[in-house]
Scaffold this motif. Sequence first.
Motif, mmCIF file in Angstrom:
data_model
loop_
_atom_site.group_PDB
_atom_site.id
_atom_site.type_symbol
_atom_site.label_atom_id
_atom_site.label_comp_id
_atom_site.label_asym_id
_atom_site.label_seq_id
_atom_site.Cartn_x
_atom_site.Cartn_y
_atom_site.Cartn_z
ATOM 1 N N SER A 147 -11.510 -0.719 -6.887
ATOM 2 C CA SER A 147 -11.251 -0.081 -5.589
ATOM 3 C C SER A 147 -10.049 -0.786 -4.958
ATOM 4 C CB SER A 147 -12.482 -0.192 -4.676
ATOM 5 O OG SER A 147 -12.174 0.297 -3.381
ATOM 6 N N ILE A 148 -8.943 -0.059 -4.854
ATOM 7 C CA ILE A 148 -7.708 -0.641 -4.330
ATOM 8 C C ILE A 148 -7.365 0.026 -3.019
ATOM 9 C CG2 ILE A 148 -5.252 -1.017 -4.782
ATOM 10 C CD1 ILE A 148 -5.873 -0.964 -7.745
ATOM 11 N N ASP A 149 -7.193 -0.763 -1.961
ATOM 12 C CA ASP A 149 -6.919 -0.251 -0.620
ATOM 13 C C ASP A 149 -5.671 -0.929 -0.052
ATOM 14 O OD1 ASP A 149 -9.238 1.355 -0.571
ATOM 15 O OD2 ASP A 149 -10.459 -0.400 -0.010
ATOM 16 N N GLY A 150 -4.954 -0.215 0.834
ATOM 17 C CA GLY A 150 -3.844 -0.785 1.591
ATOM 18 C C GLY A 150 -2.469 -0.555 0.989
ATOM 19 N N ASN A 151 -2.404 -0.104 -0.228
ATOM 20 C CA ASN A 151 -1.093 0.102 -0.858
ATOM 21 C C ASN A 151 -0.547 1.466 -0.469
ATOM 22 O OD1 ASN A 151 -3.306 1.086 -2.454
ATOM 23 N ND2 ASN A 151 -1.840 1.513 -4.122
ATOM 24 N N LEU A 152 0.702 1.437 0.039
ATOM 25 C CA LEU A 152 1.376 2.673 0.439
ATOM 26 C C LEU A 152 2.532 3.004 -0.499
ATOM 27 C CD1 LEU A 152 1.496 2.080 4.312
ATOM 28 C CD2 LEU A 152 -0.163 3.453 3.019
ATOM 29 N N ARG A 153 3.368 1.993 -0.816
ATOM 30 C CA ARG A 153 4.531 2.225 -1.676
ATOM 31 C C ARG A 153 4.253 1.843 -3.121
ATOM 32 N NH1 ARG A 153 6.529 -0.884 2.323
ATOM 33 N NH2 ARG A 153 6.812 -2.563 0.813
ATOM 34 N N VAL A 154 3.429 0.804 -3.297
ATOM 35 C CA VAL A 154 3.188 0.288 -4.648
ATOM 36 C C VAL A 154 2.048 1.047 -5.285
ATOM 37 C CG1 VAL A 154 2.715 -1.775 -6.025
ATOM 38 C CG2 VAL A 154 3.992 -1.974 -3.876
ATOM 39 N N ASP A 155 2.264 1.576 -6.461
ATOM 40 C CA ASP A 155 1.264 2.356 -7.167
ATOM 41 C C ASP A 155 0.107 1.462 -7.601
ATOM 42 O OD1 ASP A 155 0.704 5.066 -8.436
ATOM 43 O OD2 ASP A 155 0.491 3.712 -10.163
ATOM 44 N N SER A 156 -1.105 2.045 -7.639
ATOM 45 C CA SER A 156 -2.292 1.269 -8.026
ATOM 46 C C SER A 156 -2.160 0.747 -9.451
ATOM 47 C CB SER A 156 -3.549 2.141 -7.892
ATOM 48 O OG SER A 156 -3.764 2.508 -6.541
ATOM 49 N N ALA A 157 -1.568 1.567 -10.324
ATOM 50 C CA ALA A 157 -1.389 1.113 -11.705
ATOM 51 C C ALA A 157 -0.492 -0.118 -11.767
ATOM 52 C CB ALA A 157 -0.800 2.250 -12.547
ATOM 53 N N THR A 158 0.513 -0.174 -10.863
ATOM 54 C CA THR A 158 1.398 -1.344 -10.827
ATOM 55 C C THR A 158 0.619 -2.581 -10.420
ATOM 56 O OG1 THR A 158 3.273 0.073 -10.265
ATOM 57 C CG2 THR A 158 3.497 -2.275 -9.810
ATOM 58 N N ILE A 159 -0.281 -2.407 -9.464
ATOM 59 C CA ILE A 159 -1.107 -3.542 -9.024
ATOM 60 C C ILE A 159 -1.970 -4.042 -10.169
ATOM 61 C CG2 ILE A 159 -2.983 -4.198 -7.470
ATOM 62 C CD1 ILE A 159 -1.784 -2.339 -5.393
ATOM 63 N N MET A 160 -2.586 -3.108 -10.926
ATOM 64 C CA MET A 160 -3.421 -3.523 -12.052
ATOM 65 C C MET A 160 -2.596 -4.220 -13.137
ATOM 66 S SD MET A 160 -6.411 -2.777 -11.122
ATOM 67 C CE MET A 160 -7.166 -3.222 -12.673
ATOM 68 N N THR A 161 -1.345 -3.755 -13.286
ATOM 69 C CA THR A 161 -0.464 -4.396 -14.278
ATOM 70 C C THR A 161 -0.186 -5.836 -13.885
ATOM 71 O OG1 THR A 161 0.565 -2.273 -14.820
ATOM 72 C CG2 THR A 161 1.768 -4.280 -15.424
ATOM 73 N N TYR A 162 0.119 -6.071 -12.591
ATOM 74 C CA TYR A 162 0.355 -7.444 -12.142
ATOM 75 C C TYR A 162 -0.875 -8.311 -12.337
ATOM 76 C CZ TYR A 162 4.985 -6.815 -10.059
ATOM 77 O OH TYR A 162 6.318 -6.616 -9.861
ATOM 78 N N MET A 163 -2.101 -7.730 -12.094
ATOM 79 C CA MET A 163 -3.331 -8.526 -12.237
ATOM 80 C C MET A 163 -3.668 -8.786 -13.698
ATOM 81 S SD MET A 163 -5.712 -6.894 -9.228
ATOM 82 C CE MET A 163 -7.014 -8.067 -9.552
ATOM 83 N N GLY A 164 -3.326 -7.841 -14.557
ATOM 84 C CA GLY A 164 -3.593 -8.031 -15.980
ATOM 85 C C GLY A 164 -5.049 -7.900 -16.338
ATOM 86 N N ILE A 165 -5.813 -7.008 -15.638
ATOM 87 C CA ILE A 165 -7.243 -6.802 -15.883
ATOM 88 C C ILE A 165 -7.450 -5.382 -16.401
ATOM 89 C CG2 ILE A 165 -9.539 -6.744 -14.841
ATOM 90 C CD1 ILE A 165 -8.566 -8.708 -12.759
ATOM 91 N N ALA A 166 -8.252 -5.265 -17.452
ATOM 92 C CA ALA A 166 -8.575 -3.954 -18.008
ATOM 93 C C ALA A 166 -10.041 -3.624 -17.727
ATOM 94 C CB ALA A 166 -8.307 -3.930 -19.512
ATOM 95 N N GLN A 167 -10.344 -2.341 -17.693
ATOM 96 C CA GLN A 167 -11.716 -1.884 -17.447
ATOM 97 C C GLN A 167 -12.623 -2.337 -18.585
ATOM 98 O OE1 GLN A 167 -11.988 2.323 -16.923
ATOM 99 N NE2 GLN A 167 -14.092 2.297 -16.190
ATOM 100 N N GLY A 168 -13.756 -2.963 -18.214
ATOM 101 C CA GLY A 168 -14.729 -3.442 -19.207
ATOM 102 C C GLY A 168 -14.405 -4.796 -19.769
ATOM 103 N N GLN A 169 -13.318 -5.414 -19.316
ATOM 104 C CA GLN A 169 -12.932 -6.734 -19.830
ATOM 105 C C GLN A 169 -13.783 -7.811 -19.187
ATOM 106 O OE1 GLN A 169 -8.834 -7.648 -19.133
ATOM 107 N NE2 GLN A 169 -9.018 -9.772 -19.821
ATOM 108 N N THR A 170 -14.244 -8.742 -19.988
ATOM 109 C CA THR A 170 -15.053 -9.848 -19.478
ATOM 110 C C THR A 170 -14.120 -10.963 -19.017
ATOM 111 O OG1 THR A 170 -16.870 -9.296 -20.973
ATOM 112 C CG2 THR A 170 -16.838 -11.524 -20.027
ATOM 113 N N LEU A 171 -14.321 -11.393 -17.760
ATOM 114 C CA LEU A 171 -13.442 -12.392 -17.157
ATOM 115 C C LEU A 171 -14.256 -13.573 -16.685
ATOM 116 C CD1 LEU A 171 -11.330 -10.020 -14.862
ATOM 117 C CD2 LEU A 171 -10.662 -10.923 -17.084
#
Length: 776
Positions: free
Chosen positions: A40-64
């Motif tokens: 759940s990503i909130d507050g981003n207006l210009r930056v795409d959510s996919a870009t945020i996930m790319t910076y975080m480097g987390i994939a769905q179902g990945q154990t961290l």
Amino acid sequence: MTLKRALCRASAFLFLFISAVCTVVPSGAAAQDYTFSSFSIDGNLRVDSATIMTYMGIAQGQTLSAGELNAAYQNLVGSGLFESVEINPRGNTLGVKVVEYPTINEISIEGNKRIKDDALFTVVRSQPRLVFNPTVAEQDAASLVEAYEIGGRLAATVTPRIIRRSENRVDLVFEVTEGQTVDIERLTFVGNRAYSDTRLRRLLGTKQAGIFRTFVKSDTFVADRIEYDKQVLTEFYTARGFVDFEAVSVTSELSRERDGIFVTFRIKEGQQFSFGNLTVSSEFANIDPATYQRLIKIKSGKDFSPARIEAAIIRMENKALKDGHDFVRVDPQIVRNDRTRTLDVEFALVRGPRIFIERIDIEGNTTTLDRVVRQQFRAVEGDPFNPREIAQSAERVRALGYFEDAEVNTREGSTSDNVIVDVDVVETTTGSLNLGVAYSTNDGPGLNLGYTQTNLLGRGQTFSFNISTVSDENSVNVAFSEPYLYGRDLRFDIDLGRITTSNTTQQYDTTRDTISPSIDFPVSERGRLGLRYRFLDTSLYNSSEDNSRLVNADVGERSDNVLGYFYTFDSRRSKIDEDYSYVLRFGQNFGYIDDDPFMRATLLAGAETNALDGLITLRAIVEAGSYTVYNGGKSRITDRYSQTTGKMRGFENFGTGPRDLNAVNQDSLGGNLFSVLRLEADFPIGLPEEYGITAGLFFDVGSIWGLDDTAGGPTDAACPVVDCTVDDAFHLRSVVGLAVYWNTPLGPLRFNFTKAIKKEAYDVEQPFELTVTSKF
């Protein structure tokens, strides 16, 4: 028995306590792992959510692990896109809340007066319509402070502030407090024995503050200039034999009021060495060292100087090339004798590597044509590679004045025996518009307007247009020059000009129009020969009836076609002779006056050297000229030589030479012959160099003489010729004088104070002369 039972009970109790503790306390804490099936990503207006996930480097179902989740958070913060970042694990959902940095609406600089906005914006990286980054803004503020420090304002501060606007935009404002410049109150040296503080201060670009600190900008503390000064000191000492010289350190200390700084150079001079034995050796059987020995031109016992060695090497390698010996290198082998403080130098002629120039690459020249740069290289593709020749070519490229910076480097070519020469240049403006004022005691006030372009259309050509006006003279001149006609070292010049004089002293007016094309070419390393043609149209008019008959006889217009040649030899064309420089100019022009041929010859020879380690400049100049009309023809007053302060100081213009004392106006007639010797010595007078005040002593001796017709007197025939004869004999004049030079912010001033030692009774002295020229 009772004690034994008590011990057993105590042991049992301790065992039960330890067992209970081990049961309650776990053996280790298990690390917590996270697995997220949604985000759940909130507050981003210009930056795409996919870009945020790319910076975080987390994939769905990945154990961290907790550490990996923290690293993802830090990656997002470090992206520089967000003002704040929050992450909140909620079961299988990871909540991410961001606040984006605003975009920059506009950038302004406030509080700056000494440095304009355009100059400051060149160091600012933040840009409108880009995302605001506080780190970059702080770096921009530091860069602005550094720009002020370069100008000597060490107390300057710059604070970045933002003004919030709608739609997540901000205005970025840099608030500047410039502060005062920090002048160098005292400039001292520690460790100098051979040269005084005063002598060393004269060398440096950094100056000590004085009474003219308002105008002298070099007395402001600049750290980069200090580093340059250390190099200047090193070159000064090593050029005088101090081979162990070292600029140990430079310390700077602010005054208590923080408005001044005290700079101290700590140096180590070492011992002074001189040249010892100077010999030449050769590993080539067909090269005789004796023929190269005379090219050394260094005397044993003279202060050691690397520049002298370099000059000797250049002479030897140039001779080797002229003799057809390629790849000959001169290797100076120096032997140090500490006991005698001498350095023996053996110039070894050795075989250099067989390396050829593959190509010459030129970059950065958007306006200047490649051929203009290539013309400064004596070598071309395919020629043997000579490092010193390439270095000299680089100096010639820089000396053109077309480039702000010019770097010449070499790199390996396609094979090991080839090199590529890279020429990287940064172009600068080559056109100038000059508006100036001038004043002299001879000509009065005047105005100058001119335009000069030294790199016309990027072709290396020069074009100039100048208008000058003073009280008695107006002139217009247009000139064009092509230094490499047809791609060869063949210079072509053409000058067109008009000079109009209103001679109140002589009471007649003249107009002179000229068209003069010429070519010249080298005949030796420092000698050039030229050919020229000149069309000259001269008019003399408005002559007073009280003038001499010799003047009024010349009233009218005359046109001349003149052919001539000229030769110049100038040692300053090469940097081989360091002790002195000399120049020789000689020329002859041939033409016709009606049917009578004439010849004009001029000669100038001058030499200059330094004494007392460069403090005094000695100069000697000999100048002479002759004008001869054949077949019984006569010269006109506009053809003859006349007295000017450029020829001989201490007399007014037209103040010496043959003079018709029988005429009412007692006209100065000029002469067909002149010669003058000028001896000068320029020297400092003890004032700090930054004041720009120096002085000189001079001695001028010479004469103007010789007329074709000496029948002077009034224009009418009432004066018998025998009683009105003009004395045109050789009468020597001599003058001594003191010159004071002052390089002021308004322009260079020159004051001449003179006293005539030998003169004629009718000569007109000028005991004081002032000239000033200023350009804006």
